[in-house]
Design a protein around this motif. Structure first.
Motif, PDB file in Angstrom:
ATOM      1  N   VAL A 146       0.788  -1.060   0.067  1.00 18.08           N
ATOM      2  CA  VAL A 146       0.027  -0.138   0.148  1.00 18.08           C
ATOM      3  C   VAL A 146       0.837   1.127   0.148  1.00 18.08           C
ATOM      4  O   VAL A 146       1.628   1.049   1.063  1.00 18.08           O
ATOM      5  CB  VAL A 146      -0.969  -0.004   1.280  1.00 18.08           C
ATOM      6  CG1 VAL A 146      -1.664   1.232   1.327  1.00 18.08           C
ATOM      7  CG2 VAL A 146      -1.807  -1.228   1.309  1.00 18.08           C
ATOM      8  N   PRO A 147       0.995   2.178  -0.881  1.00 24.82           N
ATOM      9  CA  PRO A 147       1.986   3.006  -1.255  1.00 24.82           C
ATOM     10  C   PRO A 147       1.833   4.240  -0.229  1.00 24.82           C
ATOM     11  O   PRO A 147       2.929   4.694   0.424  1.00 24.82           O
ATOM     12  CB  PRO A 147       1.440   3.974  -2.442  1.00 24.82           C
ATOM     13  CG  PRO A 147       0.621   2.827  -3.180  1.00 24.82           C
ATOM     14  CD  PRO A 147       0.182   1.926  -2.168  1.00 24.82           C
ATOM     15  N   GLY A 148       0.845   4.533   0.679  1.00 27.12           N
ATOM     16  CA  GLY A 148       0.954   5.656   1.548  1.00 27.12           C
ATOM     17  C   GLY A 148       1.455   5.171   3.063  1.00 27.12           C
ATOM     18  O   GLY A 148       1.757   5.692   4.011  1.00 27.12           O
ATOM     19  N   ILE A 149       1.583   3.783   3.229  1.00 21.76           N
ATOM     20  CA  ILE A 149       2.003   3.311   4.342  1.00 21.76           C
ATOM     21  C   ILE A 149       3.442   3.419   4.391  1.00 21.76           C
ATOM     22  O   ILE A 149       4.314   2.947   3.724  1.00 21.76           O
ATOM     23  CB  ILE A 149       1.689   1.878   4.884  1.00 21.76           C
ATOM     24  CG1 ILE A 149      -0.209   1.679   4.759  1.00 21.76           C
ATOM     25  CG2 ILE A 149       2.294   1.275   5.861  1.00 21.76           C
ATOM     26  CD1 ILE A 149      -0.557   0.225   4.842  1.00 21.76           C
ATOM     27  N   GLN A 150       3.846   4.330   5.609  1.00 21.97           N
ATOM     28  CA  GLN A 150       5.420   4.778   5.827  1.00 21.97           C
ATOM     29  C   GLN A 150       5.867   3.619   7.098  1.00 21.97           C
ATOM     30  O   GLN A 150       7.129   3.458   7.056  1.00 21.97           O
ATOM     31  CB  GLN A 150       5.361   6.167   6.094  1.00 21.97           C
ATOM     32  CG  GLN A 150       4.833   6.932   4.874  1.00 21.97           C
ATOM     33  CD  GLN A 150       5.689   6.640   3.581  1.00 21.97           C
ATOM     34  OE1 GLN A 150       7.003   6.748   3.723  1.00 21.97           O
ATOM     35  NE2 GLN A 150       4.895   6.501   2.523  1.00 21.97           N
ATOM     36  N   HIS A 151       5.070   3.291   7.903  1.00 19.04           N
ATOM     37  CA  HIS A 151       5.709   2.693   8.931  1.00 19.04           C
ATOM     38  C   HIS A 151       4.548   1.279   9.547  1.00 19.04           C
ATOM     39  O   HIS A 151       3.388   1.579   9.391  1.00 19.04           O
ATOM     40  CB  HIS A 151       5.517   3.715  10.412  1.00 19.04           C
ATOM     41  CG  HIS A 151       6.510   4.570  10.148  1.00 19.04           C
ATOM     42  ND1 HIS A 151       7.678   4.912  10.484  1.00 19.04           N
ATOM     43  CD2 HIS A 151       5.733   5.931   9.429  1.00 19.04           C
ATOM     44  CE1 HIS A 151       8.182   6.085  10.083  1.00 19.04           C
ATOM     45  NE2 HIS A 151       7.065   6.917   9.908  1.00 19.04           N
ATOM     46  N   TYR A 152       5.390   0.389   9.983  1.00 16.52           N
ATOM     47  CA  TYR A 152       4.568  -0.791  10.273  1.00 16.52           C
ATOM     48  C   TYR A 152       5.216  -1.004  11.685  1.00 16.52           C
ATOM     49  O   TYR A 152       6.311  -1.443  11.735  1.00 16.52           O
ATOM     50  CB  TYR A 152       4.462  -2.022   9.244  1.00 16.52           C
ATOM     51  CG  TYR A 152       3.955  -3.124   9.682  1.00 16.52           C
ATOM     52  CD1 TYR A 152       2.991  -3.219  10.591  1.00 16.52           C
ATOM     53  CD2 TYR A 152       4.521  -4.582   9.428  1.00 16.52           C
ATOM     54  CE1 TYR A 152       2.197  -4.480  11.105  1.00 16.52           C
ATOM     55  CE2 TYR A 152       4.147  -5.706  10.117  1.00 16.52           C
ATOM     56  CZ  TYR A 152       2.825  -5.880  10.612  1.00 16.52           C
ATOM     57  OH  TYR A 152       2.361  -6.772  11.179  1.00 16.52           O
ATOM     58  N   LEU A 153       4.550  -1.123  12.632  1.00 18.75           N
ATOM     59  CA  LEU A 153       4.873  -1.753  13.836  1.00 18.75           C
ATOM     60  C   LEU A 153       4.375  -3.124  14.180  1.00 18.75           C
ATOM     61  O   LEU A 153       3.123  -3.032  14.306  1.00 18.75           O
ATOM     62  CB  LEU A 153       4.633  -0.755  14.819  1.00 18.75           C
ATOM     63  CG  LEU A 153       5.228   0.944  14.573  1.00 18.75           C
ATOM     64  CD1 LEU A 153       4.371   1.758  15.943  1.00 18.75           C
ATOM     65  CD2 LEU A 153       6.540   1.023  14.873  1.00 18.75           C
ATOM     66  N   SER A 154       5.097  -3.818  14.625  1.00 22.82           N
ATOM     67  CA  SER A 154       4.793  -4.899  15.264  1.00 22.82           C
ATOM     68  C   SER A 154       5.287  -5.302  16.490  1.00 22.82           C
ATOM     69  O   SER A 154       6.475  -5.320  17.053  1.00 22.82           O
ATOM     70  CB  SER A 154       5.503  -6.336  14.259  1.00 22.82           C
ATOM     71  OG  SER A 154       5.048  -7.421  14.908  1.00 22.82           O
ATOM     72  N   VAL A 155       4.214  -5.281  17.537  1.00 26.23           N
ATOM     73  CA  VAL A 155       4.347  -5.170  18.898  1.00 26.23           C
ATOM     74  C   VAL A 155       4.288  -6.831  19.546  1.00 26.23           C
ATOM     75  O   VAL A 155       3.411  -7.510  19.520  1.00 26.23           O
ATOM     76  CB  VAL A 155       3.324  -4.476  19.515  1.00 26.23           C
ATOM     77  CG1 VAL A 155       4.009  -4.252  21.229  1.00 26.23           C
ATOM     78  CG2 VAL A 155       3.573  -3.145  19.102  1.00 26.23           C
ATOM     79  N   ILE A 173      13.003  -0.876   2.841  1.00 25.89           N
ATOM     80  CA  ILE A 173      12.336  -0.857   4.339  1.00 25.89           C
ATOM     81  C   ILE A 173      13.319  -1.100   5.197  1.00 25.89           C
ATOM     82  O   ILE A 173      14.301  -2.196   5.048  1.00 25.89           O
ATOM     83  CB  ILE A 173      11.240  -2.053   4.198  1.00 25.89           C
ATOM     84  CG1 ILE A 173      10.266  -1.778   3.270  1.00 25.89           C
ATOM     85  CG2 ILE A 173      10.908  -2.103   5.778  1.00 25.89           C
ATOM     86  CD1 ILE A 173       9.426  -0.809   3.114  1.00 25.89           C
ATOM     87  N   LEU A 174      13.400  -0.208   6.034  1.00 28.84           N
ATOM     88  CA  LEU A 174      14.692  -0.079   7.133  1.00 28.84           C
ATOM     89  C   LEU A 174      13.848  -0.708   8.243  1.00 28.84           C
ATOM     90  O   LEU A 174      12.651  -0.290   8.743  1.00 28.84           O
ATOM     91  CB  LEU A 174      14.955   1.180   7.519  1.00 28.84           C
ATOM     92  CG  LEU A 174      15.962   1.233   8.934  1.00 28.84           C
ATOM     93  CD1 LEU A 174      17.242   0.800   8.560  1.00 28.84           C
ATOM     94  CD2 LEU A 174      15.926   2.699   9.143  1.00 28.84           C
ATOM     95  N   THR A 175      14.203  -1.941   8.825  1.00 21.42           N
ATOM     96  CA  THR A 175      13.920  -2.496  10.171  1.00 21.42           C
ATOM     97  C   THR A 175      14.763  -2.278  11.385  1.00 21.42           C
ATOM     98  O   THR A 175      16.020  -2.495  11.274  1.00 21.42           O
ATOM     99  CB  THR A 175      13.635  -3.888  10.105  1.00 21.42           C
ATOM    100  OG1 THR A 175      12.775  -4.165   8.780  1.00 21.42           O
ATOM    101  CG2 THR A 175      12.958  -4.727  11.029  1.00 21.42           C
ATOM    102  N   ARG A 176      14.026  -2.105  12.580  1.00 25.45           N
ATOM    103  CA  ARG A 176      14.768  -1.841  13.812  1.00 25.45           C
ATOM    104  C   ARG A 176      14.097  -2.468  14.701  1.00 25.45           C
ATOM    105  O   ARG A 176      12.721  -2.351  14.901  1.00 25.45           O
ATOM    106  CB  ARG A 176      14.827  -0.362  14.228  1.00 25.45           C
ATOM    107  CG  ARG A 176      15.622   0.790  13.406  1.00 25.45           C
ATOM    108  CD  ARG A 176      15.528   2.054  13.632  1.00 25.45           C
ATOM    109  NE  ARG A 176      14.176   2.629  14.276  1.00 25.45           N
ATOM    110  CZ  ARG A 176      14.348   3.384  15.214  1.00 25.45           C
ATOM    111  NH1 ARG A 176      15.300   3.731  15.771  1.00 25.45           N
ATOM    112  NH2 ARG A 176      13.085   3.667  15.925  1.00 25.45           N
ATOM    113  N   LEU A 177      14.886  -2.802  15.755  1.00 26.17           N
ATOM    114  CA  LEU A 177      14.134  -3.571  16.877  1.00 26.17           C
ATOM    115  C   LEU A 177      14.460  -2.741  18.149  1.00 26.17           C
ATOM    116  O   LEU A 177      15.485  -2.298  18.402  1.00 26.17           O
ATOM    117  CB  LEU A 177      15.139  -4.898  17.127  1.00 26.17           C
ATOM    118  CG  LEU A 177      15.224  -5.934  16.082  1.00 26.17           C
ATOM    119  CD1 LEU A 177      16.163  -7.358  16.688  1.00 26.17           C
ATOM    120  CD2 LEU A 177      13.732  -6.436  15.447  1.00 26.17           C
TER     121      LEU A 177
END
Length: 186
Positions: A146-155, A173-177
């Motif tokens: 989905v083009p507008g999604i800038q952040h996805y948080l998985s808690v 996509i940059l992934t940080r823990l």
């Protein structure tokens, strides 16, 4: 002989019926169906309706805290955004629609009677043992389609971890823990 031949034909017909692919629902058909259900929460994945499992108390509390933190941050920043709890649908494609635990939409607010977040910027999933693979693999790919999604948080409340996936300007996509501290969601 006549009876066994009839039974054989019946079995062949029944096998053919079960072997036929199920008709895939579109998101529009799914939303119409879901709006008529007396209770329960559902998602649509590749045209198949998926009933979402009842939540445990820890899942519900974390979800509440996430939405509250997002809402507080929006107000502190004076951003033209709104935080929403679960219940809003994010359309991935014609046959897939997800219901994240929280989301943020900026700019135009979602219409009061709509069930769809048409321009989400941030989506959040609180994982549970039953949803871990879907949340960390399938939804990661789906949400960033989905083009507008800038952040996805998985808690992950079991281990106190937030996995923050951020769309970079070049599309990677940059992934940080993250275990503690603030998360910057520009």
């Amino acid at each position: 002989v006549g009876a066994s031949l009839g039974l054989h034909r019946l079995c062949a017909i029944l096998f053919a019926m079960t072997a036929m692919p199920k008709p895939r629902q579109t998101v529009a058909q799914f939303l119409d169906w879901a709006s008529r259900q007396p209770s329960g929460r559902y998602e649509l994945a590749l045209g198949e309706i998926i009933a979402m499992a009842p939540e445990r108390a820890v899942h519900n509390r974390i979800k509440y805290r996430v939405v509250r933190a997002l809402d507080d941050a929006i107000h502190r920043a004076g951003a033209d955004c709104t935080a929403y709890t679960d219940g809003m649908t994010v359309v991935i494609d014609e046959h897939t629609a997800r219901e994240p635990d929280a989301l943020v939409q900026c700019g135009t607010p979602i219409a009061p009677d709509s069930m769809v977040a048409d321009a989400p910027t941030i989506v959040v999933e609180v994982t549970s043992p039953s949803s871990m693979m879907t949340d960390t693999e399938h939804k990661l790919q789906e949400y960033f389609s989905v083009p507008g999604i800038q952040h996805y948080l998985s808690v992950d409340p079991r281990i106190g971890l937030v996995v923050h996936h951020k769309r970079q300007q070049d599309g990677t996509i940059l992934t940080r823990l993250i275990r503690d501290g603030e998360i910057k969601l520009d």
